[in-house]
Scaffold this motif. Structure first.
Motif, PDB file in Angstrom:
ATOM      1  N   TYR A 138       1.559  37.164 -54.407  1.00 30.88           N
ATOM      2  CA  TYR A 138       1.410  38.622 -54.449  1.00 30.88           C
ATOM      3  C   TYR A 138       2.361  39.256 -55.463  1.00 30.88           C
ATOM      4  O   TYR A 138       3.433  38.734 -55.736  1.00 30.88           O
ATOM      5  CB  TYR A 138       1.729  39.238 -53.092  1.00 30.88           C
ATOM      6  CG  TYR A 138       0.866  38.789 -51.945  1.00 30.88           C
ATOM      7  CD1 TYR A 138      -0.394  39.333 -51.740  1.00 30.88           C
ATOM      8  CD2 TYR A 138       1.324  37.820 -51.052  1.00 30.88           C
ATOM      9  CE1 TYR A 138      -1.184  38.933 -50.677  1.00 30.88           C
ATOM     10  CE2 TYR A 138       0.541  37.409 -49.982  1.00 30.88           C
ATOM     11  CZ  TYR A 138      -0.713  37.969 -49.804  1.00 30.88           C
ATOM     12  OH  TYR A 138      -1.488  37.554 -48.755  1.00 30.88           O
ATOM     13  N   LEU A 139       1.941  40.418 -55.957  1.00 29.43           N
ATOM     14  CA  LEU A 139       2.809  41.343 -56.680  1.00 29.43           C
ATOM     15  C   LEU A 139       2.943  42.597 -55.833  1.00 29.43           C
ATOM     16  O   LEU A 139       1.951  43.093 -55.302  1.00 29.43           O
ATOM     17  CB  LEU A 139       2.207  41.731 -58.031  1.00 29.43           C
ATOM     18  CG  LEU A 139       2.113  40.662 -59.120  1.00 29.43           C
ATOM     19  CD1 LEU A 139       1.346  41.230 -60.308  1.00 29.43           C
ATOM     20  CD2 LEU A 139       3.506  40.239 -59.553  1.00 29.43           C
ATOM     21  N   ALA A 140       4.158  43.108 -55.707  1.00 28.09           N
ATOM     22  CA  ALA A 140       4.316  44.388 -55.030  1.00 28.09           C
ATOM     23  C   ALA A 140       3.666  45.487 -55.861  1.00 28.09           C
ATOM     24  O   ALA A 140       3.054  46.412 -55.333  1.00 28.09           O
ATOM     25  CB  ALA A 140       5.792  44.697 -54.800  1.00 28.09           C
ATOM     26  N   ASP A 141       3.761  45.367 -57.189  1.00 33.89           N
ATOM     27  CA  ASP A 141       3.212  46.379 -58.089  1.00 33.89           C
ATOM     28  C   ASP A 141       3.077  45.757 -59.470  1.00 33.89           C
ATOM     29  O   ASP A 141       4.061  45.260 -60.027  1.00 33.89           O
ATOM     30  CB  ASP A 141       4.137  47.597 -58.134  1.00 33.89           C
ATOM     31  CG  ASP A 141       3.539  48.779 -58.879  1.00 33.89           C
ATOM     32  OD1 ASP A 141       2.526  48.602 -59.592  1.00 33.89           O
ATOM     33  OD2 ASP A 141       4.091  49.886 -58.756  1.00 33.89           O
ATOM     34  N   CYS A 142       1.880  45.788 -60.048  1.00 40.67           N
ATOM     35  CA  CYS A 142       1.669  45.217 -61.387  1.00 40.67           C
ATOM     36  C   CYS A 142       2.198  46.132 -62.479  1.00 40.67           C
ATOM     37  O   CYS A 142       2.323  45.718 -63.632  1.00 40.67           O
ATOM     38  CB  CYS A 142       0.180  44.939 -61.610  1.00 40.67           C
ATOM     39  SG  CYS A 142      -0.813  46.446 -61.766  1.00 40.67           S
ATOM     40  N   GLY A 143       2.483  47.393 -62.151  1.00 39.73           N
ATOM     41  CA  GLY A 143       2.994  48.336 -63.135  1.00 39.73           C
ATOM     42  C   GLY A 143       1.927  49.193 -63.776  1.00 39.73           C
ATOM     43  O   GLY A 143       2.240  50.171 -64.448  1.00 39.73           O
ATOM     44  N   GLY A 144       0.655  48.861 -63.578  1.00 42.83           N
ATOM     45  CA  GLY A 144      -0.427  49.644 -64.164  1.00 42.83           C
ATOM     46  C   GLY A 144      -0.687  50.909 -63.365  1.00 42.83           C
ATOM     47  O   GLY A 144      -0.449  50.962 -62.165  1.00 42.83           O
ATOM     48  N   ARG A 145      -1.176  51.924 -64.033  1.00 47.43           N
ATOM     49  CA  ARG A 145      -1.559  53.160 -63.364  1.00 47.43           C
ATOM     50  C   ARG A 145      -2.973  53.521 -63.812  1.00 47.43           C
ATOM     51  O   ARG A 145      -3.234  53.688 -65.001  1.00 47.43           O
ATOM     52  CB  ARG A 145      -0.587  54.308 -63.706  1.00 47.43           C
ATOM     53  CG  ARG A 145       0.810  54.087 -63.131  1.00 47.43           C
ATOM     54  CD  ARG A 145       0.777  54.044 -61.600  1.00 47.43           C
ATOM     55  NE  ARG A 145       2.074  53.780 -61.024  1.00 47.43           N
ATOM     56  CZ  ARG A 145       2.541  52.568 -60.763  1.00 47.43           C
ATOM     57  NH1 ARG A 145       1.819  51.504 -61.054  1.00 47.43           N
ATOM     58  NH2 ARG A 145       3.731  52.412 -60.213  1.00 47.43           N
ATOM     59  N   GLY A 146      -3.878  53.628 -62.836  1.00 49.29           N
ATOM     60  CA  GLY A 146      -5.264  53.899 -63.179  1.00 49.29           C
ATOM     61  C   GLY A 146      -6.036  52.632 -63.468  1.00 49.29           C
ATOM     62  O   GLY A 146      -7.257  52.628 -63.503  1.00 49.29           O
ATOM     63  N   GLU A 147      -5.319  51.538 -63.650  1.00 49.75           N
ATOM     64  CA  GLU A 147      -5.948  50.241 -63.881  1.00 49.75           C
ATOM     65  C   GLU A 147      -4.962  49.172 -63.435  1.00 49.75           C
ATOM     66  O   GLU A 147      -3.762  49.295 -63.654  1.00 49.75           O
ATOM     67  CB  GLU A 147      -6.303  50.049 -65.360  1.00 49.75           C
ATOM     68  CG  GLU A 147      -7.101  48.779 -65.624  1.00 49.75           C
ATOM     69  CD  GLU A 147      -7.588  48.698 -67.066  1.00 49.75           C
ATOM     70  OE1 GLU A 147      -8.149  47.667 -67.446  1.00 49.75           O
ATOM     71  OE2 GLU A 147      -7.368  49.681 -67.815  1.00 49.75           O
ATOM     72  N   CYS A 148      -5.484  48.119 -62.804  1.00 53.74           N
ATOM     73  CA  CYS A 148      -4.622  47.067 -62.283  1.00 53.74           C
ATOM     74  C   CYS A 148      -4.494  45.940 -63.298  1.00 53.74           C
ATOM     75  O   CYS A 148      -5.477  45.534 -63.909  1.00 53.74           O
ATOM     76  CB  CYS A 148      -5.199  46.527 -60.968  1.00 53.74           C
ATOM     77  SG  CYS A 148      -4.097  45.419 -60.082  1.00 53.74           S
ATOM     78  N   PHE A 149      -3.266  45.447 -63.470  1.00 54.97           N
ATOM     79  CA  PHE A 149      -3.012  44.377 -64.427  1.00 54.97           C
ATOM     80  C   PHE A 149      -2.263  43.211 -63.780  1.00 54.97           C
ATOM     81  O   PHE A 149      -1.146  42.895 -64.160  1.00 54.97           O
ATOM     82  CB  PHE A 149      -2.181  44.905 -65.607  1.00 54.97           C
ATOM     83  CG  PHE A 149      -2.828  46.026 -66.361  1.00 54.97           C
ATOM     84  CD1 PHE A 149      -3.843  45.782 -67.267  1.00 54.97           C
ATOM     85  CD2 PHE A 149      -2.418  47.338 -66.153  1.00 54.97           C
ATOM     86  CE1 PHE A 149      -4.437  46.824 -67.969  1.00 54.97           C
ATOM     87  CE2 PHE A 149      -3.005  48.386 -66.842  1.00 54.97           C
ATOM     88  CZ  PHE A 149      -4.022  48.129 -67.760  1.00 54.97           C
TER      89      PHE A 149
END
Length: 205
Positions: A138-149
């Motif tokens: 898992y990633l807590a957050d990929c860092g993308g906004r409006g699109e997942c990376f």
């Protein structure tokens, strides 16, 4: 729960299935399993789902030794905690009907560990930390906004419910995703299965 000892058969099953695990790795899996059991006890009225392959392996092995497992459950929960296996999720993906359960489990785990709204609890990172083959990542957050990376074989928990909206920062034109540095790498969405629990303590597919 913190004082209860896991049966030796559970540790041996982990060693047999994952020969590379060290003693420290085994203890980490046991700690993650304790976290899972704490969620079951504290949130018996809600639905949760198993995020970790390693924890599920240990849990399954415990249930195979009926008398020992019954004694463990009686001491820990006051009643028998049933386990039913969950089919595998493909790498970087999860069944749509399991998403709300996974997000609820994440929220409960974060509160249990007090790791904040962007942290990655042990139950979600243990597979990666101990290097379980076909484990969940898992990633807590990929860092993308409006699109997942997310990376290959990783499940981004931040965007599990959808990509969200792309923010427009003051003074910046365009509508591009940005990276805010909250990456939180570690443990859950690859191969293995898991158990799923409902409010009555019964497992379900």
């Amino acid at each position: 729960m913190d004082d209860l000892q896991f049966p030796a058969s559970g540790r041996q099953r982990l060693r047999n299935q994952f020969p590379h695990l060290s003693d420290d790795d085994i203890h980490l899996v046991e700690s993650a399993t304790r976290q899972w059991f704490r969620l079951v006890v504290r949130h018996s009225s809600t639905k949760v789902t198993m995020p970790s392959v390693a924890v599920d392996v240990l849990w399954q092995e415990m249930t195979l030794h009926a008398q020992d497992y019954a004694a463990f459950c009686d001491a820990a929960f006051g009643s028998l905690l049933h386990h039913r296996p969950r089919s595998a999720a493909s790498a970087g993906a999860v069944d749509a009907d399991r998403i709300p359960l996974l997000l609820a489990t994440l929220s409960h785990s974060r509160r249990d560990e007090d790791c904040g709204p962007t942290g990655l609890p042990l139950l979600f990172r243990v597979d990666q930390e101990v290097g379980v083959p076909q484990g969940n990542r898992y990633l807590a957050d990929c860092g993308g906004r409006g699109e997942c990376f997310p990376g290959a074989g990783l499940l981004c928990l931040q965007h599990l419910g959808g990509p969200g909206k792309r923010p427009r920062a003051p003074g910046i034109r365009g509508d591009l995703p940005f990276n805010d540095g909250r990456h939180g790498y570690a443990g859950g969405a690859g191969g293995g299965g898991g158990g799923e629990l409902y409010g009555d303590g019964e497992g379900s597919n």
